[in-house]
Design a protein around this motif. Structure first.
Motif, PDB file in Angstrom:
ATOM      1  N   GLY A   1       0.780  -1.221   0.000  1.00  0.00           N
ATOM      2  CA  GLY A   1       0.000   0.000   0.000  1.00  0.00           C
ATOM      3  C   GLY A   1       0.816   1.277   0.000  1.00  0.00           C
ATOM      4  N   LEU A   2       2.141   1.154  -0.026  1.00  0.00           N
ATOM      5  CA  LEU A   2       3.016   2.322  -0.002  1.00  0.00           C
ATOM      6  C   LEU A   2       3.751   2.468  -1.323  1.00  0.00           C
ATOM      7  CD1 LEU A   2       4.613   1.851   3.536  1.00  0.00           C
ATOM      8  CD2 LEU A   2       2.704   3.342   2.935  1.00  0.00           C
ATOM      9  N   ARG A   3       3.970   3.715  -1.733  1.00  0.00           N
ATOM     10  CA  ARG A   3       4.744   4.001  -2.935  1.00  0.00           C
ATOM     11  C   ARG A   3       6.206   4.193  -2.549  1.00  0.00           C
ATOM     12  NH1 ARG A   3       3.047   2.967  -7.762  1.00  0.00           N
ATOM     13  NH2 ARG A   3       3.614   4.945  -8.768  1.00  0.00           N
ATOM     14  N   ARG A   4       7.099   3.465  -3.216  1.00  0.00           N
ATOM     15  CA  ARG A   4       8.522   3.569  -2.929  1.00  0.00           C
ATOM     16  C   ARG A   4       9.324   3.300  -4.201  1.00  0.00           C
ATOM     17  NH1 ARG A   4      10.930  -1.683  -1.932  1.00  0.00           N
ATOM     18  NH2 ARG A   4      12.663  -0.570  -0.955  1.00  0.00           N
ATOM     19  N   THR A   5      10.610   3.677  -4.172  1.00  0.00           N
ATOM     20  CA  THR A   5      11.491   3.470  -5.310  1.00  0.00           C
ATOM     21  C   THR A   5      12.436   2.307  -5.032  1.00  0.00           C
ATOM     22  OG1 THR A   5      11.435   5.816  -5.894  1.00  0.00           O
ATOM     23  CG2 THR A   5      13.247   4.528  -6.780  1.00  0.00           C
ATOM     24  N   ARG A   6      12.514   1.386  -5.969  1.00  0.00           N
ATOM     25  CA  ARG A   6      13.460   0.271  -5.830  1.00  0.00           C
ATOM     26  C   ARG A   6      13.810  -0.260  -7.217  1.00  0.00           C
ATOM     27  NH1 ARG A   6      11.322  -4.628  -6.967  1.00  0.00           N
ATOM     28  NH2 ARG A   6       9.104  -5.041  -6.637  1.00  0.00           N
ATOM     29  N   LEU A   7      14.799  -1.162  -7.260  1.00  0.00           N
ATOM     30  CA  LEU A   7      15.192  -1.767  -8.527  1.00  0.00           C
ATOM     31  C   LEU A   7      14.129  -2.748  -8.995  1.00  0.00           C
ATOM     32  CD1 LEU A   7      19.015  -2.501  -8.060  1.00  0.00           C
ATOM     33  CD2 LEU A   7      17.978  -0.955  -9.732  1.00  0.00           C
ATOM     34  N   THR A   8      13.724  -2.598 -10.243  1.00  0.00           N
ATOM     35  CA  THR A   8      12.789  -3.519 -10.862  1.00  0.00           C
ATOM     36  C   THR A   8      13.008  -3.443 -12.371  1.00  0.00           C
ATOM     37  OG1 THR A   8      10.471  -4.212 -10.995  1.00  0.00           O
ATOM     38  CG2 THR A   8      10.915  -1.836 -11.055  1.00  0.00           C
ATOM     39  N   PHE A   9      12.165  -4.100 -13.135  1.00  0.00           N
ATOM     40  CA  PHE A   9      12.324  -4.063 -14.583  1.00  0.00           C
ATOM     41  C   PHE A   9      11.494  -2.924 -15.182  1.00  0.00           C
ATOM     42  CE2 PHE A   9      13.277  -8.469 -13.496  1.00  0.00           C
ATOM     43  CZ  PHE A   9      14.471  -8.650 -14.173  1.00  0.00           C
ATOM     44  N   PRO A  10      11.948  -2.361 -16.297  1.00  0.00           N
ATOM     45  CA  PRO A  10      11.183  -1.287 -16.937  1.00  0.00           C
ATOM     46  C   PRO A  10       9.899  -1.819 -17.563  1.00  0.00           C
ATOM     47  CG  PRO A  10      13.061  -1.898 -18.298  1.00  0.00           C
ATOM     48  CD  PRO A  10      13.213  -2.639 -17.010  1.00  0.00           C
ATOM     49  N   ARG A  11       8.897  -0.963 -17.648  1.00  0.00           N
ATOM     50  CA  ARG A  11       7.667  -1.296 -18.353  1.00  0.00           C
ATOM     51  C   ARG A  11       7.844  -1.043 -19.846  1.00  0.00           C
ATOM     52  NH1 ARG A  11       3.756   2.214 -17.480  1.00  0.00           N
ATOM     53  NH2 ARG A  11       5.159   3.793 -16.623  1.00  0.00           N
TER      54      ARG A  11
END
Length: 268
Positions: A83-93
């Motif tokens: 439920g929280l917005r945060r920045t982390r490493l993931t794959f691009p859309r």
């Protein structure tokens, strides 16, 4: 043909271009086939082919570099967790702007041209640049990719992103490469091996490094590169002078032997 020839009325089921990334996010690995088995080699041979040739779904093709970016280059992005917005490493859309960018980049290289990209901020172009450098490092033997900038902080930012991609590749794929040197400003895919009692260098010999032009507009003299990135061109006070002196890095007389890409934020 120009970019307008590539425009489609809309993309349907674009998630099919991201299947490997989605599988990794779900399972934590790309394939469960044991290393050294036929199934393992077959899987990575197919992924190598897609990264080299591109990948098509429903008559729409993404370039090999775009496929690599979508499935094997993690970026920092804003996500929702618990439920929280945060920045982390993931794959691009999958984004239409990336579709057009990677196609234009491929076309320009095939036509022996460079690119000038005027962009807005926070559109992820530094991550795309880092992915391009990592792609060359992994798939183009003996290649050199140079990240240039007026200030060191701009070139280093992209280099750190490149290293993040390469570390992820070494940990999670069959494309791992040993690096020597392995510094924050220069990496080269090589290692020492013993040849009848003599140590010799072996490996892919691809490399990525940074150059700063603030106090030296001729910093690239004597070098050659398949890819030369001019980062944050709008803040590059001696850009034209630097470019003219740097041109032999990616040119052999009138022949383009590499590719320059100049990136600048609109308004700068």
């Amino acid at each position: 043909m120009n970019v307008l020839d590539l425009i489609k009325p809309g993309f349907i089921n674009s998630h099919l271009f991201e299947q490997e990334a989605r599988k990794f996010l779900k399972d934590g690995y790309y394939t469960n086939a044991p290393k050294g088995t036929f199934a393992y080699r077959e899987y990575w041979d197919e992924q190598t082919r897609r990264c080299n040739e591109g990948y098509s779904v429903g008559g729409i093709r993404v370039t090999g570099e775009h496929y690599f970016y979508l499935n094997f280059s993690q970026i920092k992005a804003t996500v929702t967790e618990h439920g929280l917005r945060r920045t982390r490493l993931t794959f691009p859309r999958f984004l239409d702007v990336d579709y057009y960018f990677f196609h234009e980049k491929e076309k320009a290289r095939l036509d022996s041209q460079g690119l000038i990209i005027a962009k807005s901020r926070r559109k992820g172009f530094s991550f795309k640049n880092a992915s391009l450098c990592a792609y060359n490092f992994i798939f183009l033997r003996d290649s050199t990719s140079i990240i240039g900038a007026y200030l060191d902080e701009y070139s280093q930012a992209t280099m750190y992103m490149t290293l993040d991609v390469l570390n992820f590749i070494n940990k999670n794929t069959a494309w791992a490469k040993r690096r020597n040197p392995d510094r924050k400003d220069h990496v080269k895919a090589r290692f020492k091996e013993n040849n009848e009692g003599t140590e010799v260098w072996a490996g892919y010999n691809s490399e990525v490094y940074t150059l700063t032009f603030k106090d030296n507009f001729s910093a690239a003299i004597g070098k050659k590169a398949e890819l030369f990135l001019f980062e944050e061109a709008g803040k590059w006070k001696n850009l034209i002078q630097s470019y003219m002196v740097t041109a032999p890095v990616f040119r052999d007389g009138a022949e383009m032997i590499g590719m320059p890409i100049i990136f600048g934020t609109g308004g700068d």
